[in-house]
Design a protein around this motif. Structure first.
Motif, PDB file in Angstrom:
ATOM      1  N   PRO A  46       1.106  -1.408  -0.163  1.00 39.84           N
ATOM      2  CA  PRO A  46      -0.101  -0.018  -0.041  1.00 39.84           C
ATOM      3  C   PRO A  46       0.768   0.862   0.228  1.00 39.84           C
ATOM      4  O   PRO A  46       0.208   2.480  -0.595  1.00 39.84           O
ATOM      5  N   SER A  47       1.720   1.457   0.597  1.00 37.50           N
ATOM      6  CA  SER A  47       2.706   2.441   0.786  1.00 37.50           C
ATOM      7  C   SER A  47       3.241   2.991  -0.437  1.00 37.50           C
ATOM      8  O   SER A  47       3.247   4.380  -0.969  1.00 37.50           O
ATOM      9  N   ASP A  59      -3.141   6.604  -2.173  1.00 34.35           N
ATOM     10  CA  ASP A  59      -3.726   7.224  -0.822  1.00 34.35           C
ATOM     11  C   ASP A  59      -3.993   5.205  -0.798  1.00 34.35           C
ATOM     12  O   ASP A  59      -3.864   4.180  -0.998  1.00 34.35           O
ATOM     13  N   PRO A  60      -2.366   5.158   0.774  1.00 36.57           N
ATOM     14  CA  PRO A  60      -2.630   3.340   1.242  1.00 36.57           C
ATOM     15  C   PRO A  60      -3.911   2.798   1.713  1.00 36.57           C
ATOM     16  O   PRO A  60      -4.306   1.436   1.006  1.00 36.57           O
ATOM     17  N   SER A  61      -5.122   3.819   1.787  1.00 37.97           N
ATOM     18  CA  SER A  61      -6.455   3.303   1.873  1.00 37.97           C
ATOM     19  C   SER A  61      -7.017   2.706   0.836  1.00 37.97           C
ATOM     20  O   SER A  61      -8.053   1.461   1.153  1.00 37.97           O
ATOM     21  N   LEU A  62      -6.787   2.953  -0.177  1.00 34.54           N
ATOM     22  CA  LEU A  62      -6.909   2.384  -1.591  1.00 34.54           C
ATOM     23  C   LEU A  62      -6.868   0.453  -1.231  1.00 34.54           C
ATOM     24  O   LEU A  62      -7.925  -0.512  -1.926  1.00 34.54           O
ATOM     25  N   ALA A  95      -7.291  -1.858   1.357  1.00 31.68           N
ATOM     26  CA  ALA A  95      -8.075  -2.220   2.723  1.00 31.68           C
ATOM     27  C   ALA A  95      -8.825  -2.624   1.647  1.00 31.68           C
ATOM     28  O   ALA A  95     -10.340  -2.598   1.227  1.00 31.68           O
ATOM     29  N   THR A 106     -12.156  -4.561   1.830  1.00 33.09           N
ATOM     30  CA  THR A 106     -13.865  -4.337   2.586  1.00 33.09           C
ATOM     31  C   THR A 106     -14.684  -5.618   2.434  1.00 33.09           C
ATOM     32  O   THR A 106     -14.295  -6.361   2.140  1.00 33.09           O
ATOM     33  N   LYS A 156     -11.453  -9.922   3.337  1.00 33.08           N
ATOM     34  CA  LYS A 156     -11.075  -9.254   4.592  1.00 33.08           C
ATOM     35  C   LYS A 156     -10.824 -10.817   5.841  1.00 33.08           C
ATOM     36  O   LYS A 156     -10.456  -9.948   6.831  1.00 33.08           O
ATOM     37  N   ASN A 213      -8.628  -4.146   9.914  1.00 35.24           N
ATOM     38  CA  ASN A 213      -9.043  -3.303   9.058  1.00 35.24           C
ATOM     39  C   ASN A 213      -8.832  -3.726   7.427  1.00 35.24           C
ATOM     40  O   ASN A 213      -8.317  -3.560   6.861  1.00 35.24           O
ATOM     41  N   MET A 259      -6.035  -4.872   6.266  1.00 35.66           N
ATOM     42  CA  MET A 259      -4.694  -3.686   5.139  1.00 35.66           C
ATOM     43  C   MET A 259      -3.729  -5.422   5.084  1.00 35.66           C
ATOM     44  O   MET A 259      -3.329  -6.056   6.417  1.00 35.66           O
ATOM     45  N   ASN A 273       0.773  -5.320   4.424  1.00 31.79           N
ATOM     46  CA  ASN A 273       1.635  -3.660   4.490  1.00 31.79           C
ATOM     47  C   ASN A 273       2.253  -4.596   4.012  1.00 31.79           C
ATOM     48  O   ASN A 273       3.379  -3.773   3.322  1.00 31.79           O
TER      49      ASN A 273
END
Length: 561
Positions: free
Chosen positions: A220-221, A225-228, A230, A232, A255, A266, A268, A270
């Protein structure tokens, strides 16, 4: 009647006197010589036997002298061998010390060279009456199976009265330490295989390599936008995973899988390590064991678990789909960074250097591929020359060795090649197509030869400062030399004991022969003394009788007076 022409009494008395005088003369000869039979006329048969035995006894005396010379030679050699064994022991200790990496090999080499000089000097000085059994000049000694030096040890008279000389043989091939043309116990053995090009004492094993696929991980880094990245509750990432070219299943990541694998909430991922753990959990949830997923140097690597029934070994990712923004799949959908299908087993060893296969020498070993039965292989001079197109049996390079071994291993399921100074053993994929770490294996073991380890160097040529020389080869060679010299010393001890026993026997035999001769021809002095006294008395009586007999005519003459 008293005749005057013939004096019968005088004749009788004279005969008696003559007989007594002759007997007395004979007895006096026996007493003075000590012999009952002094000449052939005394007793032809006994005189003949005694004369022959006296000749034999003189021959036995010469044999005893020869045995004494032989014993001196043996004692001289035995003394030198005892000293040489000690020197060799010191050299072996120096070589073992040289295996220590931090030691000064140049200083050790100086000490070894000095000990080598002592060996040469000791062998060269071991001579007696110009004879040296440890340092010789025998052409072609290394090609001989026996080279005898004979010591006269017996004189034999046969039943047919023929005579011969018996000898005790000393085989110098078991004794010579240094010979001008080679072949001594402390010189290179012409039949030596040395380290057999690196195979001596070998037990090489190798296995295949498992198939794998490696992918660069992009986390994600790297996104604006790293939240993209994540997940759901409705997001999915799926891909097909094909194992060993035979079984394909779709792996799904959501998820719940992520949070369960990472202990988060979350959704995620990483890092590559996170991704590997998540994929592993997803596969495990399927009740499937196709292999392992790991992170290496920040990359994602799929390793085949080599499922039963397959012969290939591979892991292939395909048909990657993702519901994340812009289909983001952590670069799993990109071309694999590296992909390697499984391989057949291989093992390799370093070629230790050129060596010869002598015509009388062969070496053997066993090979095994996968779980097949082990197969024995034998290599001799004919095979070497046939494959390499040579006539000297010499294997010069790793390439030569590989060619020869490949020919020897034909039909065993193992192939041989070379790379630089290495010889590579590999399963033949045509015979054993199975690939991978658990399916494919090769082994070479049980190396032996028909002569044992024989040194391929002279003891005085040891040079541990040259990196090209194998220190273990030196240690093994000098150990064999020590055993040979010890055996030579034992051989000399046995020869010395036999010569000593034979010398004692010859001395006893001389005494027995002399005693036997005495029984045949010696006079019995007690008997001859009694006979001499009796004959002296007979002579006196015969003289008296002759005087009386000669007086009878005078009595007749007085009748006419």
């Amino acid at each position: 009647m008293s005749p005057i022409n013939t004096n019968y009494s005088s004749i009788a008395a004279l005969q008696t006197l003559r007989s007594a005088t002759a007997g007395l003369h004979a007895t006096q000869n026996k007493v003075s010589s000590g012999l009952r039979i002094e000449k052939a006329s005394d007793n032809a048969a006994y005189w003949s036997v005694a004369t022959a035995m006296r000749t034999d006894n003189r021959a036995l005396s010469a044999v005893s002298d020869a045995l004494g010379l032989g014993e001196a030679l043996v004692d001289t050699s035995s003394t030198a061998l005892a000293s040489i064994i000690d020197i060799i022991g010191d050299m072996k200790a120096k070589l073992i010390a040289a295996t220590e990496k931090s030691i000064d090999k140049a200083k050790i080499q100086d000490e070894i060279s000095a000990l080598g000089g002592r060996l040469l000097a000791t062998a060269a000085s071991t001579s007696f009456s110009g004879e040296n059994w440890l340092n010789t000049d025998v052409p072609g000694l290394d090609t001989l199976t026996k080279y005898d030096k004979s010591i006269v040890s017996a004189f034999i008279r046969g039943a047919d009265n023929s005579v011969s000389v018996g000898t005790t043989d000393v085989d110098l091939t078991q004794l010579v330490l240094f010979n001008s043309t080679g072949g001594g116990l402390l010189q290179a053995d012409a039949k030596s295989l040395g380290m057999i090009g690196g195979l001596r004492n070998a037990d090489f094993t190798g296995s295949g390599q498992a198939g794998y696929s490696a992918y660069r991980f992009s986390g994600p880094s790297t996104l604006p936008d790293p939240s993209l990245a994540a997940f759901t509750a409705t997001d999915r990432l799926t891909f097909d995973l094909t194992v060993d070219g035979t079984e394909t299943r779709m792996v799904t990541i959501d998820k719940n899988t992520i949070d369960s694998a990472l202990g988060t909430s979350n959704g995620m991922i990483n890092s590559a390590d996170d991704f590997a753990r998540v994929i592993g959990t997803a596969i495990s949830n399927m009740g499937w064991s196709p292999g392992t997923v790991s992170s290496l140097a920040g990359n994602l690597v799929f390793f085949s678990g080599e499922i039963p029934g397959a012969s290939e070994s591979s892991m292939v990712v395909s048909n990657v789909t993702s519901t994340l923004s812009a289909g983001y799949a952590f670069w799993l959908d990109a071309v694999a960074l590296n992909r390697q299908d499984g391989t057949v087993a291989a093992a390799q060893f370093a070629f230790s250097g050129p060596f010869f296969v002598h015509r009388d020498v062969k070496f053997s070993f066993s090979v095994q591929v996968n779980n097949s039965a082990a197969k024995a292989v034998t290599i001799d001079r004919n095979l070497v020359d046939s494959v390499l197109g040579t006539s000297d049996g010499k294997i010069n390079t790793a390439g030569d060795y590989a060619r020869m071994l490949n020919a020897a291993l034909a039909g065993t399921g193992m192939q041989v090649s070379s790379a630089g100074a290495s010889v590579i053993l590999q399963a033949d994929a045509a015979m054993y197509p199975e690939k991978g770490a658990t399916r494919s294996s090769v082994r070479l073991f049980g190396v032996s030869d028909n002569i044992g380890f024989a040194p391929n160097f002279d003891i005085t040529d040891i040079d541990i400062t040259n990196p090209a020389n194998d220190l273990q080869n030196y240690i093994g060679g000098i150990n064999m030399m020590e055993q040979k010299v010890t055996k030579a010393a034992a051989y000399m001890g046995d020869i010395g004991k036999r010569l000593n026993m034979q010398d004692n026997f010859v001395n006893s035999l001389q005494d027995a022969v002399a005693s036997g001769i005495g029984r045949l021809v010696d006079a019995d002095m007690e008997e001859e003394s009694s006979r001499l006294t009796a004959l002296q008395s007979q002579q006196q009586l015969a003289l008296q009788s002759l005087w009386i007999a000669n007086s009878a005519p005078q009595n007749v003459l007085e009748l006419f007076q």
